[in-house]
Design a protein around this motif. Structure first.
Motif, PDB file in Angstrom:
ATOM      1  N   LEU A 112      35.305  10.437  55.633  1.00  0.00           N
ATOM      2  CA  LEU A 112      35.625  10.078  57.016  1.00  0.00           C
ATOM      3  C   LEU A 112      34.487  10.489  57.938  1.00  0.00           C
ATOM      4  O   LEU A 112      34.057   9.722  58.811  1.00  0.00           O
ATOM      5  CB  LEU A 112      36.940  10.747  57.427  1.00  0.00           C
ATOM      6  N   THR A 113      33.962  11.697  57.738  1.00  0.00           N
ATOM      7  CA  THR A 113      32.852  12.199  58.549  1.00  0.00           C
ATOM      8  C   THR A 113      31.586  11.400  58.299  1.00  0.00           C
ATOM      9  O   THR A 113      30.848  11.059  59.242  1.00  0.00           O
ATOM     10  CB  THR A 113      32.600  13.686  58.240  1.00  0.00           C
ATOM     11  N   LEU A 114      31.323  11.084  57.038  1.00  0.00           N
ATOM     12  CA  LEU A 114      30.143  10.306  56.686  1.00  0.00           C
ATOM     13  C   LEU A 114      30.183   8.923  57.326  1.00  0.00           C
ATOM     14  O   LEU A 114      29.179   8.458  57.889  1.00  0.00           O
ATOM     15  CB  LEU A 114      30.057  10.182  55.162  1.00  0.00           C
ATOM     16  N   ILE A 115      31.318   8.247  57.244  1.00  0.00           N
ATOM     17  CA  ILE A 115      31.442   6.908  57.809  1.00  0.00           C
ATOM     18  C   ILE A 115      31.257   6.929  59.322  1.00  0.00           C
ATOM     19  O   ILE A 115      30.529   6.095  59.883  1.00  0.00           O
ATOM     20  CB  ILE A 115      32.806   6.297  57.440  1.00  0.00           C
ATOM     21  N   ALA A 116      31.906   7.872  59.999  1.00  0.00           N
ATOM     22  CA  ALA A 116      31.781   7.958  61.460  1.00  0.00           C
ATOM     23  C   ALA A 116      30.335   8.221  61.865  1.00  0.00           C
ATOM     24  O   ALA A 116      29.851   7.676  62.870  1.00  0.00           O
ATOM     25  CB  ALA A 116      32.702   9.049  62.000  1.00  0.00           C
ATOM     26  N   THR A 117      29.638   9.042  61.105  1.00  0.00           N
ATOM     27  CA  THR A 117      28.237   9.339  61.407  1.00  0.00           C
ATOM     28  C   THR A 117      27.368   8.102  61.210  1.00  0.00           C
ATOM     29  O   THR A 117      26.531   7.766  62.054  1.00  0.00           O
ATOM     30  CB  THR A 117      27.734  10.485  60.506  1.00  0.00           C
ATOM     31  N   LEU A 118      27.575   7.405  60.108  1.00  0.00           N
ATOM     32  CA  LEU A 118      26.783   6.205  59.838  1.00  0.00           C
ATOM     33  C   LEU A 118      27.050   5.100  60.856  1.00  0.00           C
ATOM     34  O   LEU A 118      26.125   4.392  61.269  1.00  0.00           O
ATOM     35  CB  LEU A 118      27.072   5.700  58.431  1.00  0.00           C
ATOM     36  N   ARG A 119      28.284   4.934  61.240  1.00  0.00           N
ATOM     37  CA  ARG A 119      28.600   3.913  62.245  1.00  0.00           C
ATOM     38  C   ARG A 119      27.776   4.130  63.511  1.00  0.00           C
ATOM     39  O   ARG A 119      27.265   3.176  64.117  1.00  0.00           O
ATOM     40  CB  ARG A 119      30.083   3.949  62.591  1.00  0.00           C
ATOM     41  N   HIS A 120      27.646   5.385  63.908  1.00  0.00           N
ATOM     42  CA  HIS A 120      26.892   5.688  65.119  1.00  0.00           C
ATOM     43  C   HIS A 120      25.399   5.432  64.910  1.00  0.00           C
ATOM     44  O   HIS A 120      24.747   4.794  65.747  1.00  0.00           O
ATOM     45  CB  HIS A 120      27.114   7.137  65.532  1.00  0.00           C
ATOM     46  N   LEU A 121      24.871   5.921  63.800  1.00  0.00           N
ATOM     47  CA  LEU A 121      23.439   5.774  63.548  1.00  0.00           C
ATOM     48  C   LEU A 121      23.037   4.303  63.420  1.00  0.00           C
ATOM     49  O   LEU A 121      21.918   3.920  63.794  1.00  0.00           O
ATOM     50  CB  LEU A 121      23.045   6.523  62.277  1.00  0.00           C
ATOM     51  N   MET A 122      23.926   3.490  62.924  1.00  0.00           N
ATOM     52  CA  MET A 122      23.587   2.092  62.696  1.00  0.00           C
ATOM     53  C   MET A 122      23.754   1.208  63.923  1.00  0.00           C
ATOM     54  O   MET A 122      23.563  -0.006  63.851  1.00  0.00           O
ATOM     55  CB  MET A 122      24.399   1.557  61.514  1.00  0.00           C
ATOM     56  N   GLN A 123      24.075   1.827  65.048  1.00  0.00           N
ATOM     57  CA  GLN A 123      24.078   1.074  66.301  1.00  0.00           C
ATOM     58  C   GLN A 123      22.650   0.769  66.744  1.00  0.00           C
ATOM     59  O   GLN A 123      22.425  -0.164  67.516  1.00  0.00           O
ATOM     60  CB  GLN A 123      24.826   1.848  67.383  1.00  0.00           C
ATOM     61  N   LYS A 124      21.706   1.569  66.251  1.00  0.00           N
ATOM     62  CA  LYS A 124      20.293   1.297  66.534  1.00  0.00           C
ATOM     63  C   LYS A 124      19.742   0.362  65.466  1.00  0.00           C
ATOM     64  O   LYS A 124      20.141   0.418  64.313  1.00  0.00           O
ATOM     65  CB  LYS A 124      19.491   2.600  66.563  1.00  0.00           C
ATOM     66  N   GLU A 125      18.800  -0.475  65.852  1.00  0.00           N
ATOM     67  CA  GLU A 125      18.287  -1.494  64.946  1.00  0.00           C
ATOM     68  C   GLU A 125      17.390  -0.936  63.846  1.00  0.00           C
ATOM     69  O   GLU A 125      17.304  -1.497  62.763  1.00  0.00           O
ATOM     70  CB  GLU A 125      17.520  -2.557  65.740  1.00  0.00           C
ATOM     71  N   GLY A 126      16.679   0.154  64.115  1.00  0.00           N
ATOM     72  CA  GLY A 126      15.731   0.677  63.141  1.00  0.00           C
ATOM     73  C   GLY A 126      16.391   1.036  61.815  1.00  0.00           C
ATOM     74  O   GLY A 126      17.536   1.493  61.767  1.00  0.00           O
ATOM     75  N   GLY A 127      15.661   0.804  60.725  1.00  0.00           N
ATOM     76  CA  GLY A 127      16.173   1.085  59.402  1.00  0.00           C
ATOM     77  C   GLY A 127      16.410   2.563  59.152  1.00  0.00           C
ATOM     78  O   GLY A 127      15.824   3.426  59.801  1.00  0.00           O
ATOM     79  N   LEU A 128      17.280   2.842  58.182  1.00  0.00           N
ATOM     80  CA  LEU A 128      17.631   4.208  57.814  1.00  0.00           C
ATOM     81  C   LEU A 128      17.282   4.470  56.355  1.00  0.00           C
ATOM     82  O   LEU A 128      17.474   3.608  55.494  1.00  0.00           O
ATOM     83  CB  LEU A 128      19.134   4.438  57.980  1.00  0.00           C
TER      84      LEU A 128
END
Length: 296
Positions: A20-36
């Motif tokens: 749950l924590t991982l998904i919420a964190t990724l959702r936020h980070l992926m709002q930016k266009e730059g690759g991860l």
């Protein structure tokens, strides 16, 4: 050294908190266009059958994902919890809960092909590493996902700082969740975070750990707070304790924690909303509790 198998614990309450924590964190980070660049230092097998001998032996999913699914999500559940449930359900399109995705497949499901996100997976267990490689091969993801039978603590170093994305930005999320089967894992996590912050101070680092009556387990979050504060980086610490049913006081894991360095600013409120609901839904006896604290 290789007796721990995550298949025994797949889908338990600790996985619920972690993913749950991982998904919420990724959702936020992926709002930016730059690759991860995504790194899982202790990836396990990647996918788990909840109807396998391993899972049925421990039956831990019964106090985790299976208990949540029996209740079924509704519109009143917190957003982060509903998002987690929907992602897990996506691996079981017929509605029967047979497959539980480990962290590698949680991350893979959220990766963006257009942004050219990359996933690096490390697993040392001789059997799990083979199963992981076979599971990943079925995705036919090419160079987007790499699997290595290597010590993740050491292997991580080669990816920090991460290579620049197509836009020139450098961004990384690192999940660190060893088995803690041996006491040396605890100081290794602290050393890994300290080294990683020196190599790439702006990365998002997620650490899972068990809350157990062992000095090393209680010292770990304190050590991580100190390291984050020394580096001048924000942190967040969340714990979930589902309690112990009568007669099980000395058996099994009842609590775990997530420690994040450079967490999304949105995460604290999301966890403060989700964890009380998880305690209500998963609670099974005395000692039920949750907590979320942060540097701000």
């Amino acid at each position: 050294m290789f007796s721990y198998r995550h298949a025994f614990h797949a889908g338990n309450h600790a996985d619920v908190l972690k993913h749950l924590t991982l998904i919420a964190t990724l959702r936020h980070l992926m709002q930016k266009e730059g690759g991860l660049t995504l790194v899982d230092t202790h990836a396990g097998a990647g996918l788990y059958r909840l109807d396998s001998d391993f899972s049925e032996t421990g039956g831990e999913a019964k106090d985790g994902i299976l208990k949540l699914l029996a209740i079924k999500p509704d519109g009143d559940w917190p957003e982060a919890l509903r998002d987690y449930m929907e992602l897990v359900a996506g691996f079981n399109p017929d509605g029967r809960m047979r497959i539980y995705p480990g962290s590698p497949f949680v991350m893979q499901r959220l990766m963006r092909e257009q942004a050219r996100d990359k996933l690096k997976l490390f697993e040392m267990h001789p059997t799990d590493s083979k199963v992981l490689a076979a599971n990943i091969a079925q995705l036919q993801a090419g160079r987007q996902i790499a699997v290595a039978r290597q010590d993740g603590f050491e292997g991580l170093k080669a990816f920090l700082p991460p290579p620049p994305s197509a836009s020139g930005s450098r961004r990384a999320l690192v999940l660190i969740d060893p088995s803690y089967e041996i006491k040396s894992d605890y100081p290794k996590v602290g050393t890994c975070i300290q080294d990683s912050l020196k190599r790439f101070a702006t990365g998002s680092y997620l650490v899972w750990y068990p809350v157990i009556p062992r000095p090393e387990a209680h010292e770990l979050p304190r050590r991580l707070k100190t390291l984050a504060n020394q580096a001048g980086k924000p942190w967040l610490h969340a714990t979930l304790n589902i309690g112990r049913a009568p007669g099980t006081e000395s058996h099994g894991l009842s609590a775990s924690g997530m420690f994040l360095v450079n967490p999304p600013f949105t995460l604290k409120a999301q966890l403060q909303a989700a964890l009380p609901t998880l305690v209500t839904l998963l609670g099974r006896g005395t000692g039920q509790a949750w907590a979320v604290e942060s540097s701000s």
